[in-house]
Design an enzyme around this catalytic site. Sequence first.
Site, PDB file in Angstrom:
ATOM      1  N   HIS A   1       1.896   3.700  -9.274  1.00  0.00           N
ATOM      2  CA  HIS A   1       1.928   2.415  -9.498  1.00  0.00           C
ATOM      3  C   HIS A   1       3.043   1.759 -10.066  1.00  0.00           C
ATOM      4  O   HIS A   1       3.812   0.366  -9.709  1.00  0.00           O
ATOM      5  CB  HIS A   1       0.520   1.992 -10.165  1.00  0.00           C
ATOM      6  CG  HIS A   1      -0.744   2.419  -9.562  1.00  0.00           C
ATOM      7  ND1 HIS A   1      -0.809   1.945  -7.910  1.00  0.00           N
ATOM      8  CD2 HIS A   1      -1.952   3.060  -9.550  1.00  0.00           C
ATOM      9  CE1 HIS A   1      -1.939   2.535  -7.594  1.00  0.00           C
ATOM     10  NE2 HIS A   1      -2.444   3.114  -8.593  1.00  0.00           N
TER      11      HIS A   1
ATOM     12  N   LEU B   1      10.773 -19.960  -5.450  1.00  0.00           N
ATOM     13  CA  LEU B   1       9.877 -19.339  -4.786  1.00  0.00           C
ATOM     14  C   LEU B   1       8.164 -19.519  -5.391  1.00  0.00           C
ATOM     15  O   LEU B   1       8.410 -19.431  -6.820  1.00  0.00           O
ATOM     16  CB  LEU B   1      10.278 -17.732  -4.711  1.00  0.00           C
ATOM     17  CG  LEU B   1       9.171 -16.967  -4.410  1.00  0.00           C
ATOM     18  CD1 LEU B   1       9.326 -16.935  -2.786  1.00  0.00           C
ATOM     19  CD2 LEU B   1       9.608 -15.731  -4.552  1.00  0.00           C
TER      20      LEU B   1
ATOM     21  N   ASP C   1       0.867  -1.354  -0.034  1.00  0.00           N
ATOM     22  CA  ASP C   1       0.091   0.133  -0.029  1.00  0.00           C
ATOM     23  C   ASP C   1       0.789   1.285  -0.029  1.00  0.00           C
ATOM     24  O   ASP C   1       1.962   1.390   0.621  1.00  0.00           O
ATOM     25  CB  ASP C   1      -0.928  -0.086   1.191  1.00  0.00           C
ATOM     26  CG  ASP C   1      -2.224   1.058   1.140  1.00  0.00           C
ATOM     27  OD1 ASP C   1      -2.498   1.324  -0.181  1.00  0.00           O
ATOM     28  OD2 ASP C   1      -2.695   1.483   2.112  1.00  0.00           O
TER      29      ASP C   1
HETATM   30  C1  IPE Z   1      -5.253  -2.848  -0.359  1.00  0.00           C
HETATM   31  O1  IPE Z   1      -5.173  -1.504  -0.295  1.00  0.00           O
HETATM   32  C2  IPE Z   1      -5.277  -3.726  -1.544  1.00  0.00           C
HETATM   33  C3  IPE Z   1      -3.965  -3.688  -2.124  1.00  0.00           C
HETATM   34  C4  IPE Z   1      -2.915  -3.209  -1.777  1.00  0.00           C
HETATM   35  C5  IPE Z   1      -4.011  -4.197  -3.587  1.00  0.00           C
HETATM   36  P1  IPE Z   1      -6.104  -0.459  -0.272  1.00  0.00           P
HETATM   37  O2  IPE Z   1      -5.424   1.018  -0.441  1.00  0.00           O
HETATM   38  O3  IPE Z   1      -7.000  -0.641  -1.505  1.00  0.00           O
HETATM   39  O4  IPE Z   1      -6.978  -0.784   0.873  1.00  0.00           O
HETATM   40  P2  IPE Z   1      -7.954   0.257   1.899  1.00  0.00           P
HETATM   41  O5  IPE Z   1      -8.978   0.658   1.034  1.00  0.00           O
HETATM   42  O6  IPE Z   1      -7.184   1.759   2.122  1.00  0.00           O
HETATM   43  O7  IPE Z   1      -8.077  -0.425   3.028  1.00  0.00           O
HETATM   44  C1  IPE Z   2      -1.731   0.137  -3.491  1.00  0.00           C
HETATM   45  O1  IPE Z   2      -1.363   1.630  -3.324  1.00  0.00           O
HETATM   46  C2  IPE Z   2      -1.733  -0.169  -4.759  1.00  0.00           C
HETATM   47  C3  IPE Z   2      -3.268  -0.591  -4.890  1.00  0.00           C
HETATM   48  C4  IPE Z   2      -4.105  -0.777  -4.164  1.00  0.00           C
HETATM   49  C5  IPE Z   2      -3.410  -1.179  -6.334  1.00  0.00           C
HETATM   50  P1  IPE Z   2      -2.593   2.799  -3.304  1.00  0.00           P
HETATM   51  O2  IPE Z   2      -2.975   2.989  -4.807  1.00  0.00           O
HETATM   52  O3  IPE Z   2      -3.749   2.172  -2.385  1.00  0.00           O
HETATM   53  O4  IPE Z   2      -1.916   3.885  -2.658  1.00  0.00           O
HETATM   54  P2  IPE Z   2      -2.637   4.564  -1.571  1.00  0.00           P
HETATM   55  O5  IPE Z   2      -2.947   4.016  -0.317  1.00  0.00           O
HETATM   56  O6  IPE Z   2      -3.710   5.536  -2.191  1.00  0.00           O
HETATM   57  O7  IPE Z   2      -1.559   5.931  -1.468  1.00  0.00           O
HETATM   58 MG    MG Z   3      -4.262   2.272  -0.550  1.00  0.00          MG
END
Ligand code: IPE
Ligand code: IPE
Ligand code: MG
Length: 274
Positions: A61, A155, A44
């Site tokens: 990303h 892995l 995240d």
């Molecule tokens: C969790 O991250 C999903 C992934 C890392 C793919 P999110 O950014 O979607 O989670 P929430 O919505 O903040 O809980």
């Molecule tokens: C996690 O990073 C990646 C995915 C959920 C695909 P985020 O896109 O949720 O990044 P933040 O949490 O908004 O910074």
């Molecule tokens: Mg996120």
Amino acid sequence: MSSTVEFEPDPNAELEQVTSNMLPCKLSDVVKQSLPKHVAIIMDGNGRWAQQQGKARVFGHKAGVKAVRRAVSTASQLGIESLTLFAFSSENWRRPDKEVNLLMELFFTVLQRELKLLDKNQVKLNIIGDISRFSARLQKQIATAQEKTAANTGLTLNVAANYGGRWDILQAAQKLAEKVATGEINSSQMTEDALNEHLCMQNQSEVDLMIRTGGDYRISNFVLWQAAYAELVFIDTLWPDFDEQAFRDALAIFASRQRRFGLTGSQIEEIRAI
Ligand code: IPE
Ligand code: IPE
Ligand code: MG
């Protein structure tokens, strides 16, 4: 005189017996492991990482892909058996179409581009999640990547895409319910082990360590069943900045934890001493 045979049970043997039904491997093996067999990561913070630099979320990303490569390489080198990465949750469809489309495109490109290298490094790729919602082109690429790496012995890399922990448990329960409906099993055979056999990653160790980057303290519907006894490590580092040192730091935290699996601390100390 009592007819009961009196004996002094070996407490360790007893513990081993009691717990062997509940755990994926012998308890003594589990508590002695300082390196996790299975690490799951909620990657995240990509969006915030990009925004901090005044850039669009998509930039985060793309930078996140580099961190994925580093994490896979570290896990491979350390001899971790399974690495499970949360790439796209079943709830992420709620994001703006533009971001979702970009993530799909990125997933396709990365699968195509990294396949050779993964294969060369003996990585076995396994996509977990409901892929039926993906485009035919992406589903085909997933099948190709899985087939090409199926016989690899290094892995196991599970990539969770359109994955939700609740979905996983539900689909396993549905498969079991079908077996009951057709008379293949009866309802008393719907045990934890039977359900486990129908979950994603059923032939891998349970998750030992779950890491979440990005500073939030939640599981966001990631592996729920398989992480029932995982050690949780939450770190502030945003995913694109997660490097080998950050991974090693999380592993050190894991190694410092005492996993008790419902036992007492002194019972665990006894097993450790064997
Ligand atoms: C969790 O991250 C999903 C992934 C890392 C793919 P999110 O950014 O979607 O989670 P929430 O919505 O903040 O809980
Ligand atoms: C996690 O990073 C990646 C995915 C959920 C695909 P985020 O896109 O949720 O990044 P933040 O949490 O908004 O910074
Ligand atoms: Mg996120």
